[in-house]
Design a protein around this motif. Structure first.
Motif, PDB file in Angstrom:
ATOM      1  N   THR A 136       0.836  -1.208   0.000  1.00  0.00           N
ATOM      2  CA  THR A 136       0.000   0.000   0.000  1.00  0.00           C
ATOM      3  C   THR A 136       0.867   1.252   0.000  1.00  0.00           C
ATOM      4  O   THR A 136       0.586   2.217  -0.730  1.00  0.00           O
ATOM      5  N   SER A 137       1.908   1.244   0.803  1.00  0.00           N
ATOM      6  CA  SER A 137       2.780   2.416   0.868  1.00  0.00           C
ATOM      7  C   SER A 137       3.400   2.716  -0.491  1.00  0.00           C
ATOM      8  O   SER A 137       3.390   3.859  -0.956  1.00  0.00           O
ATOM      9  N   ALA A 138       3.932   1.698  -1.137  1.00  0.00           N
ATOM     10  CA  ALA A 138       4.581   1.907  -2.432  1.00  0.00           C
ATOM     11  C   ALA A 138       3.607   2.411  -3.485  1.00  0.00           C
ATOM     12  O   ALA A 138       3.922   3.312  -4.276  1.00  0.00           O
ATOM     13  N   GLU A 139       2.390   1.835  -3.536  1.00  0.00           N
ATOM     14  CA  GLU A 139       1.434   2.244  -4.570  1.00  0.00           C
ATOM     15  C   GLU A 139       0.962   3.685  -4.350  1.00  0.00           C
ATOM     16  O   GLU A 139       0.729   4.412  -5.308  1.00  0.00           O
ATOM     17  N   PHE A 140       0.873   4.087  -3.084  1.00  0.00           N
ATOM     18  CA  PHE A 140       0.460   5.463  -2.790  1.00  0.00           C
ATOM     19  C   PHE A 140       1.589   6.452  -3.082  1.00  0.00           C
ATOM     20  O   PHE A 140       1.402   7.456  -3.777  1.00  0.00           O
ATOM     21  N   LEU A 141       2.762   6.191  -2.521  1.00  0.00           N
ATOM     22  CA  LEU A 141       3.865   7.139  -2.651  1.00  0.00           C
ATOM     23  C   LEU A 141       4.313   7.308  -4.095  1.00  0.00           C
ATOM     24  O   LEU A 141       4.700   8.409  -4.515  1.00  0.00           O
ATOM     25  N   ALA A 142       4.251   6.239  -4.874  1.00  0.00           N
ATOM     26  CA  ALA A 142       4.644   6.321  -6.278  1.00  0.00           C
ATOM     27  C   ALA A 142       3.746   7.263  -7.069  1.00  0.00           C
ATOM     28  O   ALA A 142       4.143   7.767  -8.126  1.00  0.00           O
ATOM     29  N   ARG A 143       2.554   7.506  -6.550  1.00  0.00           N
ATOM     30  CA  ARG A 143       1.597   8.390  -7.233  1.00  0.00           C
ATOM     31  C   ARG A 143       1.503   9.759  -6.560  1.00  0.00           C
ATOM     32  O   ARG A 143       0.587  10.527  -6.832  1.00  0.00           O
ATOM     33  N   GLY A 144       2.439  10.041  -5.679  1.00  0.00           N
ATOM     34  CA  GLY A 144       2.487  11.362  -5.036  1.00  0.00           C
ATOM     35  C   GLY A 144       1.453  11.576  -3.967  1.00  0.00           C
ATOM     36  O   GLY A 144       1.172  12.722  -3.594  1.00  0.00           O
TER      37      GLY A 144
END
Length: 515
Positions: A136-144
């Motif tokens: 979840t963290s990666a998918e969110f942070l990758a999209r700003g």
């Protein structure tokens, strides 16, 4: 008066639990079991148990002094992985009140959480539970998207303090009493250059009032006959105010160890504090600053027989950040410290008193003391460790909370002619106490942060702007060089909050200058 204090701000956290269940009985590469374990009812039963355990941990981790935990919202969907508007609408209901969504899962609806977050644009968080946190963290942070992933619940508990402090900054409204300029004072040109940039960066708003109108209305005169606003009703004292002022004056004197002033002159400073608070209430502000030299030059302070010192002391210890010398940078630093530490701050002129070649640098003898007094202070400090001095006459009577019992204090006049009540506090009684300090630079791009340890006091028996605290730092040369690019006044708070202040600075996008 009902000033909306920042200490009452809470972070609104919305629990959001997402479940994936299976409509059909089958096994596959991401589903295994036997018998009833493959049935829909078993999936939903297990999801219910997971929710109970997760929600209990969340409740335990969210302190009610920091967080307002909202009612949880749950959405379930089947193995078709279809996200519907109805699901998103349910999750988004009341989102305008939410500061942070806290995500919990039963199985793998990670894409649902992402689509929801992209729709509402609110910060989200998760505590590690197998692989869900990193996915979840990666998918969110990758999209700003703003997202926080915590390894343990205790990490989440600690960081909620930082997020609450950011919210408090956004809800801060500072009443600025202006004489000559609305940006910087004559004596504090190292303060914020552009208040509008400060608002854009931190959220704090500034409400400007005429210092002369303010001074006019700190009086018992006809509210329709103030010099600067004739015919317009002012905030002058009423009969009820007079009773409250008299009561506050007597309590302030009675609680002091020694009072060196006349009751009449003490009351004048209480009147200034009371009148300023009436203005704060009327302007819906919860912070205050006013210029000192700029107002001193008008001679009205001398005529009215009070200074702003007592107002700063009484309001800071009550949870209303109040800064000397129209220092907007100090106000922002005070809000940061007070909302992280949840206790009063103290500010003053700050400079190093280092040891070089086995001898400690001298205090300026012309500052407040005789040469004999300076030599005595140097003997007390000795040559052990690098020392910094911060001094003003705005000490508190409380230091570790807003409601702790009053600590011993004396009342001294600011002016040698007898006016301007100040709290005199002996910092020597707190020797060994760790303090944390910070300051925003004039461009609102840097945050100075440092720690120290109290070693001695100054000016407890003196008048004027001389009450101060000596504290040890790691390296006074490093402290001096880094402070020199940030500014003079250095607000401080009792306790070690360095890490949280740095975390908030990083969250705000500031360059951290750590001494």
């Amino acid at each position: 008066m009902a000033i909306k204090k920042l200490d009452n701000v809470r972070l609104n956290v919305k629990p959001m639990f997402l479940t994936l269940y299976h409509e059909y009985v089958f096994e596959g590469p991401c589903r295994f079991g036997e018998g009833m374990q493959l049935e829909k009812e078993f999936d939903l039963m297990m999801a219910g148990e997971k929710f109970k355990g997760w929600y209990k941990q969340l409740q335990d981790a969210m302190p009610d002094t920091v967080v307002n935990l909202l009612e949880p919202v749950e959405v379930q969907r089947d193995e078709n992985f279809l996200t519907t508007d109805a699901m998103l609408d349910k999750l988004a209901e009341g989102s305008e009140e939410v500061d942070l969504y806290y995500i919990g899962y039963a199985s793998r609806p990670y894409d649902l959480a992402l689509e929801f977050a992209m729709r509402v644009g609110k910060p989200c968080a998760i505590t590690q539970a197998c692989c869900a946190a990193s996915i979840t963290s990666a998918e969110f942070l990758a999209r700003g998207l703003e997202f926080y992933s915590f390894e343990e619940w205790c990490d989440a508990t600690e960081y909620m303090t930082v997020l609450r402090a950011r919210k408090a900054l956004r809800e801060a409204k500072c009443m600025c009493a202006v004489r000559m300029a609305s940006s910087v004072s004559v004596s504090a040109p190292d303060s914020i250059i552009d208040p509008e940039k400060a608002t854009a960066k931190f959220g704090i708003r500034f409400r400007y009032v005429s210092a002369h109108e303010l001074l006019d209305q700190i009086s018992y005169g006809d509210p329709m006959e103030n010099y600067n606003t004739p015919g317009r009703k002012g905030l002058n004292f009423t009969e009820e105010d007079a009773v409250a002022i008299k009561k506050a004056t007597k309590e302030f004197i009675e609680n002091a160890g020694t009072n060196y002033m006349t009751e009449e002159n003490v009351q004048k400073s209480i009147e200034a504090w009371y009148g300023i608070n009436k203005w704060l209430d009327a302007t819906e502000c919860n912070c205050f600053t006013a210029p000192c030299p700029d107002l001193c030059a008008t001679r009205r302070i001398n005529q009215l027989k009070y200074t702003m010192c007592l107002n700063h002391s009484l309001n800071n210890e009550a949870g209303i950040p109040s800064a000397c010398e129209y220092d907007l940078g100090a106000i922002i630093a005070k809000v940061i410290l007070q909302e992280i530490a949840r206790r009063p701050t103290y500010m003053g002129n700050c400079f190093t008193v280092p040891v070089r070649n086995g001898k400690r640098s001298q205090l300026p003898k012309a500052l407040f003391f005789t040469p004999e007094e300076v030599d005595e202070k140097m003997d007390l400090l000795g040559t052990d460790g690098d020392v910094v001095l911060t001094f003003h006459s705005v000490a508190n009577r409380r230091w570790t909370s807003y409601d702790e019992p009053l600590r011993p204090y004396n009342i001294r006049e600011f002016a040698r002619s007898g006016f301007g009540a100040t709290v005199r506090y002996d910092f020597a009684q707190d020797a060994g106490q760790v303090i944390t300090m910070c300051r925003i630079d004039p461009t609102c791009e840097k945050l100075f942060v440092a720690k120290g340890e109290i070693v001695a006091s100054m000016g407890y028996e003196s008048t004027n702007c001389s009450n101060g605290v000596f504290f040890k730092v790691k390296d006074s040369k490093d402290f001096f060089q880094k402070q020199a690019a940030i500014g003079n006044h250095m607000p401080l708070v009792y306790g070690d909050f360095e890490e949280q202040v740095i975390q908030l600075g990083e969250l705000l996008g500031l360059e951290i200058v750590n001494a």
